[in-house]
Design an enzyme around this catalytic site. Structure first.
Site, mmCIF file in Angstrom:
data_model
loop_
_atom_site.group_PDB
_atom_site.id
_atom_site.type_symbol
_atom_site.label_atom_id
_atom_site.label_comp_id
_atom_site.label_asym_id
_atom_site.label_seq_id
_atom_site.Cartn_x
_atom_site.Cartn_y
_atom_site.Cartn_z
ATOM 1 N N CYS A 2 -2.116 3.895 18.908
ATOM 2 C CA CYS A 2 -1.475 5.004 20.476
ATOM 3 C C CYS A 2 -1.829 3.392 21.427
ATOM 4 O O CYS A 2 -2.947 3.413 21.670
ATOM 5 C CB CYS A 2 -2.019 6.117 20.121
ATOM 6 S SG CYS A 2 -2.008 7.566 19.189
ATOM 7 N N ARG A 27 0.104 -3.293 18.024
ATOM 8 C CA ARG A 27 -1.273 -2.235 18.354
ATOM 9 C C ARG A 27 -0.598 -1.064 16.459
ATOM 10 O O ARG A 27 -1.102 -0.687 16.238
ATOM 11 C CB ARG A 27 -1.169 -1.549 19.185
ATOM 12 C CG ARG A 27 -2.110 -2.641 20.015
ATOM 13 C CD ARG A 27 -1.908 -1.355 21.481
ATOM 14 N NE ARG A 27 -3.110 -0.324 21.343
ATOM 15 C CZ ARG A 27 -4.312 -0.147 22.242
ATOM 16 N NH1 ARG A 27 -4.408 -1.885 23.139
ATOM 17 N NH2 ARG A 27 -5.360 0.211 21.779
ATOM 18 N N TRP A 74 0.643 7.183 17.027
ATOM 19 C CA TRP A 74 0.136 6.633 15.848
ATOM 20 C C TRP A 74 0.363 7.774 15.460
ATOM 21 O O TRP A 74 -1.348 8.616 15.633
ATOM 22 C CB TRP A 74 -0.650 5.448 15.499
ATOM 23 C CG TRP A 74 -0.869 4.675 14.707
ATOM 24 C CD1 TRP A 74 -0.557 3.653 13.430
ATOM 25 C CD2 TRP A 74 -2.429 4.680 13.602
ATOM 26 N NE1 TRP A 74 -0.601 3.644 12.608
ATOM 27 C CE2 TRP A 74 -2.337 4.287 12.353
ATOM 28 C CE3 TRP A 74 -2.667 5.976 13.044
ATOM 29 C CZ2 TRP A 74 -3.083 4.355 11.463
ATOM 30 C CZ3 TRP A 74 -3.785 5.693 12.261
ATOM 31 C CH2 TRP A 74 -4.035 4.498 11.287
ATOM 32 N N ASN A 99 -4.197 9.364 23.943
ATOM 33 C CA ASN A 99 -5.011 8.134 22.990
ATOM 34 C C ASN A 99 -5.783 8.899 22.199
ATOM 35 O O ASN A 99 -7.280 8.886 23.327
ATOM 36 C CB ASN A 99 -5.483 7.028 22.989
ATOM 37 C CG ASN A 99 -3.701 5.877 23.481
ATOM 38 O OD1 ASN A 99 -3.151 6.760 23.582
ATOM 39 N ND2 ASN A 99 -4.200 5.028 23.842
ATOM 40 N N GLY A 100 -6.873 8.848 21.254
ATOM 41 C CA GLY A 100 -7.993 9.364 20.825
ATOM 42 C C GLY A 100 -7.829 10.536 19.765
ATOM 43 O O GLY A 100 -6.603 10.926 19.487
ATOM 44 N N GLU A 483 -10.907 -12.915 3.475
ATOM 45 C CA GLU A 483 -10.754 -12.748 4.827
ATOM 46 C C GLU A 483 -8.718 -13.317 3.233
ATOM 47 O O GLU A 483 -8.260 -13.011 4.143
ATOM 48 C CB GLU A 483 -11.152 -13.726 5.349
ATOM 49 C CG GLU A 483 -10.356 -14.195 6.304
ATOM 50 C CD GLU A 483 -10.016 -12.647 7.536
ATOM 51 O OE1 GLU A 483 -10.425 -11.716 6.798
ATOM 52 O OE2 GLU A 483 -9.229 -13.015 8.217
ATOM 53 N N LYS A 487 -6.050 -10.675 4.348
ATOM 54 C CA LYS A 487 -4.478 -10.957 4.406
ATOM 55 C C LYS A 487 -3.772 -11.106 3.814
ATOM 56 O O LYS A 487 -2.399 -10.506 4.147
ATOM 57 C CB LYS A 487 -4.793 -13.062 4.638
ATOM 58 C CG LYS A 487 -5.460 -13.157 6.000
ATOM 59 C CD LYS A 487 -5.139 -13.211 7.873
ATOM 60 C CE LYS A 487 -5.661 -11.560 7.413
ATOM 61 N NZ LYS A 487 -6.615 -11.505 8.286
ATOM 62 N N GLU A 490 -2.469 -7.504 3.012
ATOM 63 C CA GLU A 490 -1.862 -6.711 4.647
ATOM 64 C C GLU A 490 -0.739 -6.876 4.973
ATOM 65 O O GLU A 490 0.148 -5.902 5.380
ATOM 66 C CB GLU A 490 -2.729 -7.007 5.715
ATOM 67 C CG GLU A 490 -4.451 -6.879 5.923
ATOM 68 C CD GLU A 490 -4.686 -6.975 7.402
ATOM 69 O OE1 GLU A 490 -5.603 -6.654 7.989
ATOM 70 O OE2 GLU A 490 -4.981 -8.455 6.984
ATOM 71 N N HIS A 506 -18.125 -11.091 -15.162
ATOM 72 C CA HIS A 506 -18.728 -9.930 -14.866
ATOM 73 C C HIS A 506 -17.066 -8.824 -15.559
ATOM 74 O O HIS A 506 -17.881 -7.447 -14.357
ATOM 75 C CB HIS A 506 -20.109 -9.635 -14.380
ATOM 76 C CG HIS A 506 -20.963 -10.571 -14.475
ATOM 77 N ND1 HIS A 506 -22.029 -10.444 -15.542
ATOM 78 C CD2 HIS A 506 -20.808 -11.545 -14.049
ATOM 79 C CE1 HIS A 506 -23.103 -11.531 -15.834
ATOM 80 N NE2 HIS A 506 -22.543 -12.641 -14.415
ATOM 81 N N LYS A 605 -3.007 -2.255 14.866
ATOM 82 C CA LYS A 605 -3.997 -4.043 15.353
ATOM 83 C C LYS A 605 -5.716 -3.117 15.853
ATOM 84 O O LYS A 605 -5.969 -4.109 15.361
ATOM 85 C CB LYS A 605 -3.267 -4.648 16.536
ATOM 86 C CG LYS A 605 -4.071 -5.543 17.338
ATOM 87 C CD LYS A 605 -4.601 -6.453 15.924
ATOM 88 C CE LYS A 605 -4.784 -7.546 16.958
ATOM 89 N NZ LYS A 605 -4.762 -8.840 15.782
HETATM 90 C C1 G6P Z 1 -7.754 -3.343 12.184
HETATM 91 C C2 G6P Z 1 -7.621 -4.694 12.022
HETATM 92 C C3 G6P Z 1 -7.956 -6.151 11.506
HETATM 93 C C4 G6P Z 1 -9.042 -5.759 12.316
HETATM 94 C C5 G6P Z 1 -10.034 -4.912 12.040
HETATM 95 C C6 G6P Z 1 -11.131 -4.526 12.820
HETATM 96 O O1 G6P Z 1 -7.633 -3.366 10.989
HETATM 97 O O2 G6P Z 1 -6.101 -4.417 11.696
HETATM 98 O O3 G6P Z 1 -6.784 -7.004 12.336
HETATM 99 O O4 G6P Z 1 -9.991 -7.288 11.610
HETATM 100 O O5 G6P Z 1 -9.020 -3.393 12.505
HETATM 101 O O6 G6P Z 1 -11.133 -5.058 14.324
HETATM 102 P P1 G6P Z 1 -11.242 -5.352 16.130
HETATM 103 O O7 G6P Z 1 -10.505 -5.195 17.181
HETATM 104 O O8 G6P Z 1 -13.113 -4.587 16.079
HETATM 105 O O9 G6P Z 1 -11.502 -7.229 15.482
#
Ligand code: G6P
Length: 610
Positions: A2, A27, A74, A99-100, A483, A487, A490, A506, A605
């Site tokens: 949000c 976000r 959101w 928000n929250g 990572e 990616k 995602e 394994h 985000k």
């Molecule tokens: C969300 C984002 C990721 C990020 C993670 C942690 O899942 O989509 O891209 O790595 O949060 O966020 P931060 O701001 O704590 O790195």
């Protein structure tokens, strides 16, 4: 997640609000709304879907006012829909954005329904609107005092923005557990959940502390602490350019952010790695004394930032000889753990507002912690303000939901931490100088890695129709493989898993066939020969191999083996450089599949709720 924007001015604020919301789109959200107050009272417009739909409706309905609040939602309580979109109203002209999460909302809702309030939505936020309305009645109509009183009954996390048509010359807002920043203008003032929303109108900000309440008029900003006492909060100037949040020549923010990495790392390292002495100073004034006492390190983070922590563990134990634990924050915070004496608690976060990471930090009561360090991209964020030590990664605003430059700059900062601690644990000045000179090569090496864009784009075509992929790495490259897999899943929605290559037999080997591309990262390190044997195991089962390998690694294209050579990279910084081709691969696969690269479905985000 949000987003909140609010403004009070001597001019129509709808453009400020809508522009602000657009800048928060990254976000992640599913509906949006705005409420303004004008001579005729309160006007509210809400739409499910994109801010563009809201903007159109706002224009059609000539929505205008000198005071207003706006929101991107959101969904948490109640499905994404117009009726659940904020602002929520109570009585005749009180509007709230939130928000929250309000944890005791059901209890409050039952009570308010008994008092005759009718609910129009399934949200927890509407409870706040009615609660505030009821409190206003009891407090003789003073909005600020009523809000101060009402929030005492809320459990959970909130940032709230409130306007009331009976008080058309003030906007009130309050935060606890969710971020809120005040923007200072000339004869106008603003509030937002993220300073990026307000950069077109100001570069002067006040970051509110936990429990702070703020009252904005056109010419005054008054902050009150959690006890209702007036307080002064520092004014910060944003030193970046607001064009940083424009796509420029790029098609997507993620693409722009991948290509920005050489410059971003340059900023991370600038003036900080001139000598071994300079390195500690980058972590804050107290770093020298705190670092002297460190005997072990506990890293806590989420998502991509967690992967950065995993890389750091390999470095810390190998170079500094310091034991290191790394854990995702959502697990760490709910687990009983033993804290060895002399532990440095390190959080890693792009946003500095991730709810689980923040909660883990707030739970570090043990005397065995010698200090708390935040490695973070956002100055003024909650993690930064609540930690004794800070390393700002200076990556610049990152808009793409899938993190790229935040990760590589975190790694650069983490290597500096390893050097600062290593120096106190027998790592020689000579070795430190050598790694510092290797770090200085990073911008150039990252430039060379991004130059592989075209061949990687060609390679990506082989992934478009696939449903599953496997990413392999060994040692410090295992988290890099993780990572890479994160990616890909995602942004392309292709199932991707990462394994340490030694674990292949394994389990995951059972999955390998010609439909399962296998991606491996193969720098020229001590594990290269072992990795090569693992890759033979894949080939023997008909698996198609995509290899990102050092140009001296003596691996070549062959049947079912596609090799992309990277420049020779010093081992110390290889994880940073090898991340880039994996980012590019995911990016191109996602573009070819036509997904929403910058705002992938269901993801946000900044995850500011648990
Ligand atoms: C969300 C984002 C990721 C990020 C993670 C942690 O899942 O989509 O891209 O790595 O949060 O966020 P931060 O701001 O704590 O790195």
């Amino acid at each position: 997640m949000c987003g909140i924007v609010g403004a009070i001015a001597h001019r129509n604020v709808t453009n400020i609000l809508i522009t602000g919301l657009k800048r928060l789109e990254y976000r992640g959200y599913d509906s949006a709304g705005v409420a303004v107050i004008n001579g005729e009272g309160l006007q509210r417009v809400r739409r499910q879907g994109k801010v563009a739909a809201l903007e159109e409706a706002v224009h059609e309905q000539n929505t205008a006012g000198f005071l207003g609040i706006a929101h991107t939602r959101w969904a948490t309580h109640g499905r994404p829909s117009e009726e659940n979109a904020h602002p929520h109203l109570s009585g005749d002209g009180l509007a709230v954005v939130h928000n929250g999460i309000i944890e005791n909302f059901q209890e409050l809702k039952d009570e308010l329904e008994q008092d005759g309030y009718h609910f129009q939505s399934q949200t927890d936020t509407e409870v706040v609107a009615h609660l505030l309305h009821r409190t206003l009645g009891e407090s003789g109509g003073d909005l600020r005092r009523a809000l101060q009183k009402a929030v005492k009954q809320l459990h959970g996390a909130y940032a709230l923005g409130v306007v009331d048509q009976r008080e058309p010359d003030r906007l009130v807002a309050v935060r606890s557990g969710s971020p809120l920043v005040v923007g200072l203008g000339i004869d106008e003032n603003y509030v937002a959940s993220d300073q990026l929303a307000l950069l077109p109108v100001t570069n002067r900000f006040i970051f509110l502390d936990e429990g702070d309440l703020v009252e904005l008029t056109t010419d005054q900003v008054r902050v009150f602490d959690r006890h209702g006492e007036p307080v002064e909060r520092a004014v910060h100037e944003f030193d970046g350019a607001h064009e940083d949040v424009e796509k420029g020549e790029y098609r997507h923010f993620m693409q722009k952010e991948i290509f920005e990495q050489p410059a971003a790392i340059q900023r991370t390292l600038q003036d900080r790695i001139d000598s071994p002495d300079a390195v500690s100073a980058a972590f804050g004034e107290a770093a020298r004394t705190i670092f002297d006492r460190v005997r072990s390190v506990q890293i806590v983070a989420c998502g991509t930032s967690y992967h950065a922590g995993m890389v750091a563990r390999y470095w810390l134990e190998a170079l500094a000889g310091i034991p290191c634990q790394v854990e995702v924050a959502s697990e760490f915070r709910y687990r009983q753990h033993v804290v060895p004496e002399g532990t440095l608690f390190v959080t890693i976060s792009q946003s500095g507002e991730t709810a689980d990471t923040l909660a883990a930090l707030r739970d570090t009561g043990s005397d065995n912690y010698v200090g708390r360090l935040a490695i973070c991209n956002v100055d003024g964020s909650s993690l930064v303000r609540e930690s004794e030590l800070t390393f700002l990664t200076k990556a610049g605003p990152e808009i793409g939901v899938a993190s790229t430059k935040a990760f590589t700059t975190q790694l650069a900062g983490l290597m500096m931490l390893v050097l600062a601690l290593g120096r106190r644990h027998g790592l020689s000045d000579e070795r430190i100088e050598q790694i510092l000179s290797e770090l200085r090569q990073l911008p150039n090496l990252l430039e060379q890695a991004t130059a592989l864009d075209k061949p990687i784009e060609a390679l990506s075509r082989a992934f478009v129709e696939k449903h599953h992929t496997l990413f392999l790495g060994r040692g410090v490259q295992f988290p890099v493989a993780m990572e890479g897999a994160l990616k890909l899943k995602e942004i392309s929605y292709i199932h991707a898993e990462a394994y340490p290559a030694g674990e292949l037999k394994h389990g995951p080997l059972a999955l390998v066939d010609k439909e399962m591309p296998v991606v491996a990262v193969a720098p020229n390190d001590e594990l290269l020969e072992k990795l090569k044997s693992n890759l033979q195991e894949v080939r023997a089962r008909g698996g198609e191999l995509y290899l990102f390998a050092d140009k001296n690694a003596r691996v070549a294209d062959g049947e079912g083996i596609h090799v992309l050579h990277l420049p020779a990279v010093p081992e110390s910084i290889a994880p940073i450089v090898y991340t880039v081709p994996l980012q590019l691969l995911s990016y191109h696969v996602a573009v070819l599949r036509g997904t929403d690269v910058d705002q992938p479905r269901n993801l946000a985000k900044s995850v500011t709720v648990e």
